[in-house]
Design a protein around this motif. Sequence first.
Motif, short mmCIF file in Angstrom:
data_model
loop_
_atom_site.label_atom_id
_atom_site.label_comp_id
_atom_site.label_asym_id
_atom_site.label_seq_id
_atom_site.Cartn_x
_atom_site.Cartn_y
_atom_site.Cartn_z
N TRP A 239 0.81 -1.22 0.00
CA TRP A 239 0.00 0.00 0.00
C TRP A 239 0.84 1.27 0.00
O TRP A 239 0.46 2.27 -0.61
N ALA A 240 2.00 1.25 0.68
CA ALA A 240 2.79 2.49 0.79
C ALA A 240 3.21 3.03 -0.58
O ALA A 240 2.93 4.19 -0.90
N PRO A 241 3.89 2.24 -1.44
CA PRO A 241 4.22 2.78 -2.77
C PRO A 241 3.00 3.05 -3.63
O PRO A 241 2.99 3.99 -4.43
N ILE A 242 1.94 2.23 -3.46
CA ILE A 242 0.73 2.47 -4.25
C ILE A 242 0.09 3.79 -3.86
O ILE A 242 -0.35 4.57 -4.72
N ILE A 243 0.01 4.07 -2.54
CA ILE A 243 -0.57 5.34 -2.08
C ILE A 243 0.23 6.51 -2.62
O ILE A 243 -0.33 7.53 -3.04
N ASN A 244 1.56 6.38 -2.63
CA ASN A 244 2.40 7.47 -3.14
C ASN A 244 2.11 7.75 -4.61
O ASN A 244 1.96 8.91 -5.02
N VAL A 245 2.03 6.71 -5.42
CA VAL A 245 1.82 6.93 -6.84
C VAL A 245 0.40 7.42 -7.10
O VAL A 245 0.16 8.23 -8.01
N VAL A 246 -0.58 6.94 -6.32
CA VAL A 246 -1.95 7.43 -6.47
C VAL A 246 -2.02 8.92 -6.15
O VAL A 246 -2.66 9.70 -6.87
N ALA A 247 -1.36 9.33 -5.04
CA ALA A 247 -1.39 10.75 -4.66
C ALA A 247 -0.72 11.62 -5.72
O ALA A 247 -1.21 12.71 -6.04
N LEU A 248 0.39 11.16 -6.28
CA LEU A 248 1.07 11.92 -7.32
C LEU A 248 0.18 12.07 -8.55
O LEU A 248 0.14 13.13 -9.18
N ASN A 249 -0.54 11.02 -8.89
CA ASN A 249 -1.42 11.10 -10.05
C ASN A 249 -2.66 11.93 -9.77
O ASN A 249 -3.18 12.60 -10.66
N LEU A 250 -3.15 11.92 -8.53
CA LEU A 250 -4.25 12.82 -8.17
C LEU A 250 -3.79 14.27 -8.26
O LEU A 250 -4.55 15.15 -8.69
N ALA A 251 -2.56 14.53 -7.84
CA ALA A 251 -2.02 15.88 -7.97
C ALA A 251 -1.94 16.28 -9.44
O ALA A 251 -2.24 17.41 -9.82
N TYR A 252 -1.56 15.32 -10.29
CA TYR A 252 -1.52 15.63 -11.72
C TYR A 252 -2.91 15.93 -12.27
O TYR A 252 -3.07 16.80 -13.13
N LEU A 253 -3.92 15.20 -11.77
CA LEU A 253 -5.28 15.42 -12.26
C LEU A 253 -5.74 16.86 -12.03
O LEU A 253 -6.56 17.38 -12.77
N ILE A 254 -5.21 17.49 -10.98
CA ILE A 254 -5.62 18.86 -10.67
C ILE A 254 -4.66 19.88 -11.30
O ILE A 254 -5.09 20.89 -11.86
N THR A 255 -3.36 19.59 -11.22
CA THR A 255 -2.38 20.58 -11.66
C THR A 255 -1.95 20.40 -13.11
O THR A 255 -1.36 21.32 -13.69
N GLY A 256 -2.23 19.25 -13.70
CA GLY A 256 -1.77 19.00 -15.06
C GLY A 256 -2.87 18.96 -16.10
O GLY A 256 -2.70 18.36 -17.16
N VAL A 257 -4.00 19.57 -15.79
CA VAL A 257 -5.15 19.49 -16.69
C VAL A 257 -5.20 20.63 -17.70
O VAL A 257 -6.18 20.75 -18.43
N VAL A 258 -4.15 21.43 -17.76
CA VAL A 258 -4.20 22.62 -18.61
C VAL A 258 -4.47 22.25 -20.07
O VAL A 258 -5.38 22.79 -20.72
N LEU A 259 -3.69 21.30 -20.61
CA LEU A 259 -3.86 20.91 -22.02
C LEU A 259 -5.22 20.28 -22.26
O LEU A 259 -5.86 20.55 -23.28
N VAL A 260 -5.67 19.45 -21.32
CA VAL A 260 -6.97 18.78 -21.50
C VAL A 260 -8.10 19.81 -21.50
O VAL A 260 -9.01 19.74 -22.32
N GLU A 261 -8.04 20.77 -20.60
CA GLU A 261 -9.09 21.79 -20.53
C GLU A 261 -9.08 22.67 -21.78
O GLU A 261 -10.15 23.09 -22.26
#
Length: 318
Positions: A239-261
Amino acid sequence: MGDILGLVAKRLGLGLLILLVISVIIFFMVELLPGDIAEAVLGQGATEENVRNLREQMGLNDPALVRYFEWLKGAVFLDFGRSIVTQEPVMSVIGERFRNTLFLATYAAVIAVPFAIILGVIVALLRNSIFDRVANVLTLTSISSPEFFLGYILILYFSVKWGMFPAIASLNDGMNFWDLLQRTFLPALTLVLVVTAHMMRMTRAAIINLLASPYIEMAKLKGTPPWKVIVRHALPNAWAPIINVVALNLAYLITGVVLVEVVFVYPGIGQALVDAVSKRDFPVVQACCLIFAATFILLNLAADVGAILTNPRLRHPK
């Protein structure tokens, strides 16, 4: 409990320090732009009086360090000043946009996170099989494809050829929840395709790495079914590495949506940032960048706390 609170406090303090450094970079990057900001905003046809008035309005006559601390003091209370273009408070300009981005990120996360973890467990169970190889090829293709490319491919098929979903994710106040889900499905699916691959591969790698552990070998020797070995023995320790990668991708969903929007003309904070840059609305640009940074740091903090809570070894480091 005290150890956990101490670790959380340290992570929070480090996050605030990083955010402070980022705020300095954001503010002074604008200061380092060539030319006079007031002249750049007003254009070549501006008179000296208009430039002087705008400099006074923006506080550009004060020293940069004074303006930075004034801006930082306002940012602490979510007061980023007024938009140069609309003269409205910056938060009223981007507040609704940020809520739209949070909705889109939540929509994508609800689909991507469970799908990626379940798919990662399945390919770990079927390691080196045809299914595993096909899944790896597809995920590598998804990771390697830019967001705007995936977005245009989805528009081509789902909108132009099949007519299933609208190509432009325009929103209005009279929409019900199901209409909202349909309008935002294509941008959400684009984000799902981008982040699922990374989370799935990390889940697969974490579980396969644990399958060589002695306690896993013992469970296999006792005749435990393969799915139970992974679900009951390997997955809790992964769970520890999975939680880390999930959190990083959730951060991308919010901060990296410029091109998609931008591709789907979605009224989110990424689109607001692009509009502000094109119109040289620097207060809005600074506010968007700082919100992105704060969101990324907050989700990284949540990942650290989640990893600490799920892994006792991290709570008592030697």
